[in-house]
Scaffold this active site. Structure first.
Site, mmCIF file in Angstrom:
data_model
loop_
_atom_site.group_PDB
_atom_site.id
_atom_site.type_symbol
_atom_site.label_atom_id
_atom_site.label_comp_id
_atom_site.label_asym_id
_atom_site.label_seq_id
_atom_site.Cartn_x
_atom_site.Cartn_y
_atom_site.Cartn_z
ATOM 1 C CG ASP A 145 31.574 30.808 43.204
ATOM 2 O OD1 ASP A 145 30.945 31.824 43.565
ATOM 3 O OD2 ASP A 145 31.010 29.786 42.770
ATOM 4 C CG ASP A 342 27.053 34.864 44.575
ATOM 5 O OD1 ASP A 342 27.984 34.134 44.987
ATOM 6 O OD2 ASP A 342 26.459 34.650 43.511
#
Length: 459
Positions: A145, A342
């Site tokens: 992440d 992202d």
């Protein structure tokens, strides 16, 4: 006039589209795809080998046949989009109006640590890697992440943990495990992510906007990334979780953000400050994560923007969008709000005006297909009933510095819908390049060189 077979007419029309699109333009204007290729065949494909890198790990979709997780059931698109909206909305709220209009000159990180309150069900995260921790090493399956800094794993003894594919990490069995003391500088650097002391050991806490949290002892141990090892890797040894984290099967999370605690920051001295990943086109395909990624080669690059108040995130500046080979007539000012890359957000969020122009142009290029009802936040959808293959207009994103990123088919559509969504307006919301649009590209984050790069067809 003699009738012409319909197949020949279709081929002629496709050829005309192709010829017209390439006049004065080197980029493909239409993309063709057999619908059968969207179905998972249940067979794990081996990842392509990246150009080079100090440490490279295979990367898999959590629900695909390559995943070591036992739960292979893919959630519905509607459920994924519902979770995705929570993550995107919270990330956008993290940024003030001054952050969202920052400039490439904001390269210096603040010494202050920003809490990793991501605002996400962890179920929005889709890609996992396998690492080993401790001496002797224990295999662990973790999410990656770019929106997180603190890495964490579930540890024995755990008073409240979710089930996972691998055995829980047992710190007492590792000869190289060491918890940080409450008085250590490392503990102090946690800032608001610190959670006090327990038996003189530093405690961390990560909270998520859905009410989930993970807490435990902030520690260090030897981390193995394939054949490479990292001594004294800092991570959270989780012994208690709450909320929807309990529905997960992974062993933890590997933070790739830009903050002090992330894997990238911790291994700069070993691998350098550049890393890359390639997210595969389908759940049956494999990608890779590379630390110490090469910063030259066939990448198109754009300046990286850093945020003093949000050092976790990596920013870029989107300047234009092209559909079917033609640039949309969108005022430059529409893209003045900042854009971040992202890996955890699924669908790209665009300024409202930009999205409306994209949706309209895309519908025009899809006139041969009837419209279909919206699916969650996706409102540009089509009826492909009776079709064995589809033809869609190309979509390309143009970033500052002239970086032209011609999206793969799998980066344009989610099932039968255009995989983009619009923010509520043009200027007050952060724009996000989601993981669907990043598929098949090697995405390079060269932190010291302040650039983000894209290499097509990498996985």
């Amino acid at each position: 006039m003699a009738s012409v077979p319909k197949l020949l007419v279709l081929l002629f029309l496709c050829s005309c589209h192709s010829l017209a699109a390439h006049a004065g333009d080197d980029h493909q204007s239409y993309k063709f795809l057999p619908l059968d290729s969207l179905k998972s065949d249940g067979v794990c494909s081996e990842p392509k080998v990246p150009l080079s890198g100090a440490a490279t790990l295979p990367l898999h979709h959590r629900h695909g046949p390559c995943s070591p997780l036992t739960d292979k059931k893919m959630p519905t698109l509607e459920e994924m989009l519902r979770r995705d909206q929570l993550r995107a909305a919270y990330i956008q709220r993290k940024f003030s109006s001054s952050d969202a209009n920052g400039s490439a000159g904001d390269a210096q990180q603040s010494d202050a640590t920003v809490p990793t309150n991501l605002g996400t069900y962890l179920n929005t995260l889709q890609y996992v890697i396998s690492v080993s921790l401790g001496s002797p090493a224990m295999d662990q399956t973790v999410f990656i992440d770019t929106g997180s800094d603190i890495s964490w794993l579930q540890c024995e003894p755990c008073s409240q943990c979710h089930s996972q594919a691998d055995p829980l990490f047992d710190p007492s069995a590792s000869s190289t495990y060491s918890p940080f003391s409450c008085s250590s500088d490392t503990c102090a650097q946690l800032g608001r992510q610190g959670n006090g002391c327990s038996s003189s050991q530093c405690q961390y806490i990560v909270r998520y906007v859905d009410g989930s949290s993970t807490t435990g002892t902030y520690s260090s141990d030897t981390l193995a990334l394939g054949s490479n090892t990292v001594s004294n890797f800092q991570f959270g040894c989780s012994d208690m979780e709450s909320g929807l984290l309990l529905n997960d099967q992974t062993d933890g999370l590997m933070g790739l953000g830009g903050g002090t605690q992330s894997l990238v920051s911790q291994t700069t001295g070993t691998f350098g400050s550049a890393f890359s990943y390639c997210l595969p086109p389908t759940a049956s395909s494999s990608g890779f994560l590379t630390l110490g990624a090469p910063t030259s080669g066939s990448f198109v690059t754009t300046p990286m923007i850093r945020f003093q108040n949000n050092p976790t995130f990596y920013g870029v500046r989107l300047e234009a969008i092209r559909v079917g080979g033609s640039q949309l007539n969108i005022p430059t000012s529409v893209f003045s709000a900042m854009t971040i890359m992202d890996s955890g957000t699924i669908v790209t969020r665009l300024p409202r005006t930009a999205y409306s122009a994209l949706s309209s142009a895309f519908r025009d290029g899809m006139a041969q297909y009837p419209s279909a009802p919206p699916n969650g936040i996706l409102d540009t959808c089509f009826d492909f009933s009776g079709q064995s293959s589809v033809t869609i207009p190309s979509v390309a994103l143009v970033f500052s510095g002239g970086a032209f990123v011609d999206l793969d088919y799998y980066g344009i559509m989610l099932e039968n819908c255009l995989a983009f969504a619009g923010n509520r307006d043009d200027y007050s919301s952060l724009n996000i390049i989601g993981n669907v649009q990043q598929r098949t590209f090697e995405v390079l984050y060269d932190v010291s060189g302040s650039t983000v790069g894209f290499r097509a067809a990498a996985c």
